[in-house]
Scaffold this motif. Sequence first.
Motif, PDB file in Angstrom:
ATOM      1  N   LEU A   6       1.883 -46.924   0.585  1.00 53.67           N
ATOM      2  CA  LEU A   6       2.118 -46.214  -0.580  1.00 53.67           C
ATOM      3  C   LEU A   6       3.513 -46.224  -0.828  1.00 53.67           C
ATOM      4  N   TRP A   7       4.269 -46.765  -1.857  1.00 58.42           N
ATOM      5  CA  TRP A   7       5.645 -46.478  -2.302  1.00 58.42           C
ATOM      6  C   TRP A   7       5.490 -46.048  -3.767  1.00 58.42           C
ATOM      7  N   GLY A   8       6.222 -44.915  -3.999  1.00 55.43           N
ATOM      8  CA  GLY A   8       6.055 -44.121  -5.201  1.00 55.43           C
ATOM      9  C   GLY A   8       7.580 -43.736  -5.469  1.00 55.43           C
ATOM     10  N   THR A   9       7.623 -43.164  -6.823  1.00 57.25           N
ATOM     11  CA  THR A   9       8.991 -42.490  -7.309  1.00 57.25           C
ATOM     12  C   THR A   9       8.798 -41.189  -7.694  1.00 57.25           C
ATOM     13  N   ARG A  48      14.348 -39.833  -3.884  1.00 61.93           N
ATOM     14  CA  ARG A  48      14.094 -40.745  -5.054  1.00 61.93           C
ATOM     15  C   ARG A  48      12.681 -41.613  -4.870  1.00 61.93           C
ATOM     16  N   GLN A  49      12.181 -41.658  -3.623  1.00 56.68           N
ATOM     17  CA  GLN A  49      10.789 -42.294  -3.476  1.00 56.68           C
ATOM     18  C   GLN A  49      10.254 -41.632  -2.446  1.00 56.68           C
ATOM     19  N   TYR A  80       3.616 -45.248  -8.879  1.00 53.84           N
ATOM     20  CA  TYR A  80       3.395 -45.707  -7.451  1.00 53.84           C
ATOM     21  C   TYR A  80       2.318 -47.112  -7.053  1.00 53.84           C
ATOM     22  N   GLU A  81       2.766 -47.312  -6.154  1.00 53.32           N
ATOM     23  CA  GLU A  81       2.026 -48.779  -5.792  1.00 53.32           C
ATOM     24  C   GLU A  81       1.388 -48.766  -4.414  1.00 53.32           C
ATOM     25  N   VAL A  82       0.151 -49.282  -4.209  1.00 56.19           N
ATOM     26  CA  VAL A  82      -0.459 -49.181  -3.001  1.00 56.19           C
ATOM     27  C   VAL A  82      -0.764 -50.634  -2.644  1.00 56.19           C
TER      28      VAL A  82
END
Length: 89
Positions: A6-9, A48-49, A80-82
């Motif tokens: 997972l990347w999110g802001t 930031r993330q 977010y992106e998974v």
Amino acid sequence: MAKYVLWGTYCDNVEEKRAPHRQAHLDGLKVQKESGVLVTIGPTKDLRQVFAIYDAPDQDTVEKLVQGDPYWQNGIWTEYEVKEWIQAF
């Protein structure tokens, strides 16, 4: 089970805005960690993330966990992106 990243802001002024939701967020993460679905999670140093690794049966499970988190529900995480991840080593 598969692994997912997972990347999110985070929102602006995250330290101030997260304060009322922080304990509920941490409590939920503890439950996920104890169940084995959450491998690791944390912010980048600049706040930031957010980055996380999950060990879950499917992507939908991860997305439900993210969407159920107080940080998502209260706008602390703004995107977010998974992605399914192939752990080579």
